[in-house]
Design a protein around this motif. Structure first.
Motif, PDB file in Angstrom:
ATOM      1  N   LYS A   1      32.588  45.704  24.758  1.00 46.31           N
ATOM      2  CA  LYS A   1      32.474  46.393  26.069  1.00 46.31           C
ATOM      3  C   LYS A   1      33.070  45.684  27.347  1.00 46.31           C
ATOM      4  CE  LYS A   1      28.547  47.795  29.196  1.00 46.31           C
ATOM      5  NZ  LYS A   1      27.038  47.793  29.033  1.00 46.31           N
ATOM      6  N   GLU A   2      32.803  44.340  27.068  1.00 47.24           N
ATOM      7  CA  GLU A   2      33.337  43.510  28.448  1.00 47.24           C
ATOM      8  C   GLU A   2      34.712  43.130  28.318  1.00 47.24           C
ATOM      9  OE1 GLU A   2      31.332  43.722  30.791  1.00 47.24           O
ATOM     10  OE2 GLU A   2      29.383  44.050  29.973  1.00 47.24           O
ATOM     11  N   THR A   3      35.494  43.095  27.366  1.00 45.80           N
ATOM     12  CA  THR A   3      36.755  42.781  27.103  1.00 45.80           C
ATOM     13  C   THR A   3      37.943  43.604  26.420  1.00 45.80           C
ATOM     14  OG1 THR A   3      36.987  41.420  25.133  1.00 45.80           O
ATOM     15  CG2 THR A   3      35.833  40.336  27.125  1.00 45.80           C
ATOM     16  N   LYS A   4      39.084  43.427  26.768  1.00 45.46           N
ATOM     17  CA  LYS A   4      40.116  44.140  26.075  1.00 45.46           C
ATOM     18  C   LYS A   4      40.606  43.237  24.744  1.00 45.46           C
ATOM     19  CE  LYS A   4      41.146  47.290  29.672  1.00 45.46           C
ATOM     20  NZ  LYS A   4      42.134  47.902  30.430  1.00 45.46           N
ATOM     21  N   ALA A   5      39.960  42.272  24.474  1.00 46.58           N
ATOM     22  CA  ALA A   5      40.581  41.391  23.382  1.00 46.58           C
ATOM     23  C   ALA A   5      40.509  41.960  22.073  1.00 46.58           C
ATOM     24  CB  ALA A   5      39.453  39.895  23.439  1.00 46.58           C
TER      25      ALA A   5
ATOM     26  N   LEU B   1      39.076  42.834  16.530  1.00 44.02           N
ATOM     27  CA  LEU B   1      39.445  43.162  15.020  1.00 44.02           C
ATOM     28  C   LEU B   1      40.534  41.989  14.464  1.00 44.02           C
ATOM     29  CD1 LEU B   1      39.031  44.795  12.234  1.00 44.02           C
ATOM     30  CD2 LEU B   1      41.100  46.321  13.200  1.00 44.02           C
ATOM     31  N   LEU B   2      41.555  41.762  15.342  1.00 40.27           N
ATOM     32  CA  LEU B   2      42.507  40.884  14.978  1.00 40.27           C
ATOM     33  C   LEU B   2      41.871  39.278  14.871  1.00 40.27           C
ATOM     34  CD1 LEU B   2      45.430  40.051  14.259  1.00 40.27           C
ATOM     35  CD2 LEU B   2      45.757  39.678  16.820  1.00 40.27           C
ATOM     36  N   ILE B   3      40.895  39.046  15.735  1.00 39.59           N
ATOM     37  CA  ILE B   3      40.280  37.805  15.754  1.00 39.59           C
ATOM     38  C   ILE B   3      39.476  37.714  14.392  1.00 39.59           C
ATOM     39  CG2 ILE B   3      38.627  36.378  16.680  1.00 39.59           C
ATOM     40  CD1 ILE B   3      39.470  37.427  19.609  1.00 39.59           C
ATOM     41  N   MET B   4      38.765  38.319  14.249  1.00 41.67           N
ATOM     42  CA  MET B   4      37.830  38.595  12.873  1.00 41.67           C
ATOM     43  C   MET B   4      38.952  38.559  11.461  1.00 41.67           C
ATOM     44  SD  MET B   4      34.618  38.220  13.642  1.00 41.67           S
ATOM     45  CE  MET B   4      35.166  37.161  14.661  1.00 41.67           C
ATOM     46  N   THR B   5      40.058  39.267  11.737  1.00 38.12           N
ATOM     47  CA  THR B   5      40.969  39.201  10.548  1.00 38.12           C
ATOM     48  C   THR B   5      41.480  37.910  10.471  1.00 38.12           C
ATOM     49  OG1 THR B   5      41.473  41.281  11.025  1.00 38.12           O
ATOM     50  CG2 THR B   5      42.882  40.068   9.743  1.00 38.12           C
TER      51      THR B   5
ATOM     52  N   ALA C   1      41.879  32.301  15.659  1.00 36.90           N
ATOM     53  CA  ALA C   1      40.651  32.869  15.750  1.00 36.90           C
ATOM     54  C   ALA C   1      39.362  32.179  16.937  1.00 36.90           C
ATOM     55  CB  ALA C   1      39.981  32.922  14.247  1.00 36.90           C
ATOM     56  N   LEU C   2      39.633  30.797  16.837  1.00 41.39           N
ATOM     57  CA  LEU C   2      38.796  30.156  17.932  1.00 41.39           C
ATOM     58  C   LEU C   2      39.169  30.289  19.327  1.00 41.39           C
ATOM     59  CD1 LEU C   2      37.768  26.932  15.762  1.00 41.39           C
ATOM     60  CD2 LEU C   2      36.178  28.738  16.487  1.00 41.39           C
ATOM     61  N   LYS C   3      40.538  29.932  19.339  1.00 36.49           N
ATOM     62  CA  LYS C   3      41.340  30.090  20.624  1.00 36.49           C
ATOM     63  C   LYS C   3      40.880  31.416  21.477  1.00 36.49           C
ATOM     64  CE  LYS C   3      45.573  29.665  22.972  1.00 36.49           C
ATOM     65  NZ  LYS C   3      47.157  29.740  22.910  1.00 36.49           N
ATOM     66  N   HIS C   4      41.208  32.566  20.620  1.00 38.54           N
ATOM     67  CA  HIS C   4      41.293  33.626  21.186  1.00 38.54           C
ATOM     68  C   HIS C   4      39.639  34.421  21.415  1.00 38.54           C
ATOM     69  CE1 HIS C   4      45.547  33.966  20.278  1.00 38.54           C
ATOM     70  NE2 HIS C   4      45.780  34.905  21.194  1.00 38.54           N
TER      71      HIS C   4
ATOM     72  N   LEU D   1      37.203  32.484  22.190  1.00 33.79           N
ATOM     73  CA  LEU D   1      36.488  31.669  23.341  1.00 33.79           C
ATOM     74  C   LEU D   1      37.228  32.226  24.420  1.00 33.79           C
ATOM     75  CD1 LEU D   1      36.607  27.914  21.944  1.00 33.79           C
ATOM     76  CD2 LEU D   1      34.627  29.350  22.461  1.00 33.79           C
ATOM     77  N   SER D   2      38.547  32.491  24.564  1.00 29.02           N
ATOM     78  CA  SER D   2      39.072  32.986  25.648  1.00 29.02           C
ATOM     79  C   SER D   2      38.508  34.323  25.953  1.00 29.02           C
ATOM     80  CB  SER D   2      40.563  33.323  25.434  1.00 29.02           C
ATOM     81  OG  SER D   2      41.302  31.903  25.369  1.00 29.02           O
ATOM     82  N   ALA D   3      38.359  35.014  24.900  1.00 33.39           N
ATOM     83  CA  ALA D   3      37.537  36.505  25.195  1.00 33.39           C
ATOM     84  C   ALA D   3      36.098  36.442  25.651  1.00 33.39           C
ATOM     85  CB  ALA D   3      37.621  37.337  23.846  1.00 33.39           C
ATOM     86  N   ILE D   4      35.447  35.326  25.010  1.00 32.75           N
ATOM     87  CA  ILE D   4      34.123  35.283  25.542  1.00 32.75           C
ATOM     88  C   ILE D   4      34.022  34.799  26.968  1.00 32.75           C
ATOM     89  CG2 ILE D   4      33.620  33.034  24.622  1.00 32.75           C
ATOM     90  CD1 ILE D   4      31.163  36.184  24.666  1.00 32.75           C
ATOM     91  N   GLU D   5      34.905  33.946  27.376  1.00 31.78           N
ATOM     92  CA  GLU D   5      34.712  33.399  28.914  1.00 31.78           C
ATOM     93  C   GLU D   5      35.283  34.652  29.836  1.00 31.78           C
ATOM     94  OE1 GLU D   5      33.561  30.727  29.728  1.00 31.78           O
ATOM     95  OE2 GLU D   5      33.099  29.993  27.714  1.00 31.78           O
ATOM     96  N   GLU D   6      36.038  35.313  29.231  1.00 31.27           N
ATOM     97  CA  GLU D   6      36.614  36.675  30.036  1.00 31.27           C
ATOM     98  C   GLU D   6      35.498  37.491  30.195  1.00 31.27           C
ATOM     99  OE1 GLU D   6      39.573  40.209  30.068  1.00 31.27           O
ATOM    100  OE2 GLU D   6      40.015  38.644  28.587  1.00 31.27           O
TER     101      GLU D   6
END
Length: 546
Positions: A10-14, A17-21, A71-74, A76-81
């Motif tokens: 809802k809150e990002t365009k991160a 699916l790619l992160i979980m993959t 996965a961790l980098k993106h 964390l970037s997604a959640i901070e965004e």
């Protein structure tokens, strides 16, 4: 975990699916590493195969490191965004909401969600990546065990299947306990805040002091019990998951071979595999309280935003970007009425109906005893409160609700409970010479200086801080200035200077000035005196009738 995924979506365009993959691939690579190590152990004497296996192992390890890092980098970037979007959105809504909402929600626990809960959500994201990795690693290991010994795999499936209902039950129970703990935490903060705010009163009344402290202890003990129960459940889950693995080892080593003849090398591989999955299984178990806390934190953030939205909807806030008013000749209240109400909607105190007209350039004194409604009158006059009945008129034209933001820009005000900011905001072209001149006129030039939009010394007495707040208000150059008992904390000499020199100077600049005062000796300085009693205008006396 579902709430967390929904929150990110809802809150990002991160690329969720790619992160979980990528997290899943790192789990697959981790499982493959186990298989390769077992194969290498079986071929330790074959140097040709050993070199090939080593190269393959390094390749898989690099894939594991890269995908986990990605996965961790993106994540964390997604959640901070996402958290930045939510925090900024909530802060923006708070600054635009009505004053009554802020007055009714002063409890510190409510706004702690912006700090404490966002940290918890970040921790939940890291846990979700590792949990996804652990889940896929368990899947790969399960396939590997099936290939080596279907019976061993069947035993693992039975034990884990038996464990899942308990796992889910523990998750639900932990989530409920975390919510209760958060509520108790808010209560504790409220009691602790009450001790700080009412410190003087408590020091003068030991029975009141002891009673409040006793209630704080009860809440603290309740919170401790809830947290202890949650921690015990968490420890039980960890011990249970470890015990399951040891039971698997016993079954694999002692029971399965007696039922199905199995080569000792296979037993070694199965045993090493079971030991290898202990870490991922514990990781999934430790995720129970983290995911529960994360879900509750997300819920509290959205609950806070929903409360603000409801308050803003009630007053139709900032409905239009109405152009600023460029002219002020008169300001009028016509039958303006406002009620403070309790939770059931019953009136606790009413202000009005007020009918009153203020002319440009006038110096008005407002008087009245404590509880007479002076502060409420000012909040209605300045548009900080929306009247339940009646209306405000500017230059004989009604002020619509959508015009209130522009209308409020007519006023510079120093309330009795004023806040002095750490710097002067909103005046980028401020003339330092003008500020220093006002510091001199307000007898503060030897106490503080003005540099880089800040006052160099803010460690001042209450009266001196009021003078500093006065300077900031005047510098904004708004046509109407309001000073709520500003002279109350001043010495007699400065009080006389304030009424007889400073206020007339503002009038000579074309300002309209409203002063809340109890100084009857200086009523002669005013053009008119308005008296309030029990929330109503008792009298309005002009200079000719003093």
């Amino acid at each position: 975990m579902i709430k967390l995924a929904s929150f990110l979506n809802k809150e990002t365009k991160a690329p969720g699916l790619l992160i979980m993959t990528m997290a899943g691939i790192s789990g697959l690579a981790n499982g493959i590493i186990l298989m390769v190590i077992n194969v290498a152990a079986d071929n330790v004497d074959d140097k040709a195969k050993e070199l090939f296996i080593l190269i393959f192992l390094i390749l898989i390890f690099l894939i594991y490191v890269f995908t986990l890092h990605f996965a961790l980098k993106h994540a964390l970037s997604a959640i901070e965004e996402a958290l930045e979007h939510v925090k900024i959105r909530i802060a923006n809504k708070i600054r635009k909401t009505g004053l009554r909402f802020i007055e009714e929600h002063k409890d510190i626990g409510m706004y702690s969600a912006l700090i404490q809960d966002t940290n918890m959500i970040t921790e939940g994201v890291v846990q979700s990546v590792y949990s996804m990795q652990s889940g896929l690693m368990l899947l790969v290991t399960g396939v590997y065990l099936t290939a080596m010994s279907p019976m061993a795999f069947f035993a693992i499936v039975i034990l884990i299947s038996g464990m899942m209902p308990m796992y889910l039950k523990k998750f639900r129970n932990t989530s409920a306990e975390m919510e209760k703990s958060a509520q108790k935490d808010g209560e504790f903060l409220n009691y602790f805040n009450a001790i700080l705010k009412g410190f003087k009163e408590l020091k003068l009344n030991q029975r009141e002091n002891d009673d409040l402290y006793a209630r704080l202890r009860i809440v603290s003990e309740d919170m401790q019990k809830i947290t202890a129960n949650s921690n015990i459940s968490f420890i039980f889950s960890m011990i249970f998951s470890s015990s399951i693995l040891y039971v698997l080892l016993l079954v694999t080593v002692f029971i399965v071979p007696s039922i199905i003849p199995t080569h000792s090398d296979v037993i070694h591989s199965i045993t090493s595999s079971i030991i290898f999955i202990m870490g991922p299984l514990v990781m999934l178990t430790t995720g129970i309280p983290v995911f529960a806390k994360t879900d509750n934190s997300i819920a509290r953030l959205y609950d806070l935003e929903a409360k603000i939205d409801a308050a803003n909807l009630a007053v139709d806030y900032e409905a239009n970007d109405y152009p600023a008013f460029t002219e002020f000749n008169s300001l009028e209240m016509q039958a303006v009425l406002f009620h403070y109400r309790d939770a059931d909607g019953e009136s606790l105190f009413s202000s009005g109906p007020h009918s009153f007209k203020l002319q440009q350039g006038e110096l008005l004194f407002i008087v009245g005893g404590n509880g007479s409604g002076k502060s409420t009158f000012l909040k209605l006059l300045t548009g900080l409160y929306h009247p339940e009945q009646g209306a405000l008129y500017l230059n004989d034209e009604i002020i619509e609700s959508s015009q209130y933001p522009a209308y409020r820009e007519l006023f510079s005000i120093v309330f009795t409970d004023f806040h002095l900011f750490d710097r002067i905001y909103g005046l980028p072209d401020l003339d330092e010479a003008e500020v220093n001149q006002w510091l001199k006129e307000m007898k503060l030039d030897k106490k503080t200086k003005f540099n880089n939009y800040r006052f160099t010394n803010m460690d001042l007495s209450t009266g001196q801080k009021k003078r500093l707040a006065f300077i900031v208000a005047v510098l904004r150059n708004h046509p109407i200035c309001i000073f709520d008992e500003l002279a109350a904390d001043q010495d007699p000499e400065f009080r006389k200077y304030f009424y007889e020199i400073v206020l007339p100077k503002l009038q000579n600049q074309g300002r309209t000035v409203i002063v809340v005062s109890h100084d009857e000796h200086y009523f002669h300085c005013a053009d008119s005196v308005l008296k309030l009693e029990e929330g109503k205008i008792k009298s309005l006396t002009t200079k000719s009738n003093f």
